[in-house]
Scaffold this active site. Structure first.
Site, short mmCIF file in Angstrom:
data_model
loop_
_atom_site.label_atom_id
_atom_site.label_comp_id
_atom_site.label_asym_id
_atom_site.label_seq_id
_atom_site.Cartn_x
_atom_site.Cartn_y
_atom_site.Cartn_z
N TYR A 131 0.86 -1.19 0.00
CA TYR A 131 0.00 0.00 0.00
C TYR A 131 0.89 1.23 0.00
CZ TYR A 131 -4.05 2.87 1.49
OH TYR A 131 -5.05 3.79 1.59
N LYS A 159 -0.40 -1.20 -4.71
CA LYS A 159 -1.44 -0.17 -4.80
C LYS A 159 -0.74 1.18 -4.89
CE LYS A 159 -5.57 1.28 -2.16
NZ LYS A 159 -5.32 2.69 -1.81
#
Length: 295
Positions: A131, A159
């Site tokens: 992330y 991501k």
């Protein structure tokens, strides 16, 4: 699993705790819409404001209401020790994958972040999505660090923050990252206004705030891009420009989408953990106008 539309619902709550019925309804709606995965305990899910016990309840509710749609759980925390405990909880709950951001109080070095991910990956039996969210973690990944972390065997997706809205620049950004990471590691776009562009230029997933509340709209954009219909994906995204303008004006998506959910009656008011608040006064009126406009 880390492809298509991953929809991230809110975790509605007040100071007495999580509004479990409302959260369950949000997850069930996503499952009924047939999103590709459901991402709980991300930034939209206010994970950093929840205790370990509250996160465990969110996981239980998600698994009970997601049906056969894979659930991805955020496990970010300040210390590696805490992350390992949260990873254990998530795996015991039966999630299909985990999402990890390098959150911190002291500024982290690249080597510290790599060691953090390496230690966590050694404990996992499910795949992990990296992330990269400098807006909340205040840590900026270099492309080289992404390349190092992507070699870890549990890492199967990254991501990434929003790409440029200019397709040529966006494509060049994706190509630079793609050259550094293994072929089986997907790239997923975050930042809803940039999603159509990101998907059109090679991102395989959209990690979506919009999808957590409006899965049908987000799916339409995703499926158009996946099918190579780039113009339709861009057109459908441009129809949501009034919402994207609110994101820009009010510093991101969380407060805006939570306010939208309150206005629609999908969640009770207040819906965010203090000190966070949804938009009030003239700002709330703007949200109400946009909701009416987009109906």
């Amino acid at each position: 699993m880390f492809t298509g539309l991953s929809a991230f619902p809110l975790t509605p709550m007040n100071e007495q705790g999580i509004r479990e019925d409302e959260f369950a309804c949000l997850v069930a709606r996503l499952a009924a819409a047939r999103v590709d995965s459901i991402g709980v305990l991300g930034s939209t899910g206010s994970y950093m404001y929840l205790s370990r016990e509250e996160r465990a309840r969110v996981l239980r509710l998600a698994m009970e209401n997601a049906g056969d749609v894979p659930v991805i759980a955020g496990i970010g925390a300040l210390s590696t020790r805490e992350v390992l405990a949260l990873a254990e909880d998530a795996q015991k709950a039966g999630v299909a994958g985990v999402l990890l951001a390098p959150v911190s109080y002291q500024k982290l070095t690249d080597d510290e972040v790599f060691g953090h991910f390496k230690t966590v990956c050694e404990s996992l039996q499910v795949p992990l999505c990296v992330y990269d969210n400098p807006g909340t973690t205040h840590f900026a990944f270099s492309d080289e660090l992404h390349g190092r972390i992507a070699q870890l065997p549990s890492v199967k997706s990254i991501k990434i923050p929003p790409v440029s809205l200019e397709p040529g620049a966006a494509e060049a950004r994706i190509q630079r990252l793609r050259e550094l990471i293994p072929a089986d590691v997907t790239l997923g776009i975050s930042g809803d206004p940039a999603a159509a562009v990101g998907l059109n230029v090679g991102c395989q997933a959209w990690y979506s705030v919009l999808g957590g509340l409006f899965p049908e709209r987000a799916l339409a954009i995703t499926r158009a891009a996946q099918g190579g219909d780039t113009q339709t994906a861009l057109r459908l995204s441009s129809q949501l420009e009034p919402l994207w303008a609110l994101y820009r004006e009010y510093g991101g998506s969380l407060r805006v989408i939570a306010t939208v959910a309150e206005v629609l009656g999908d969640v009770s008011r207040p819906s965010l953990p203090q000190p966070l608040t949804t938009l009030q006064g003239d700002a709330r009126k703007k949200v109400e106008q946009v909701v009416e406009q987009l109906k």
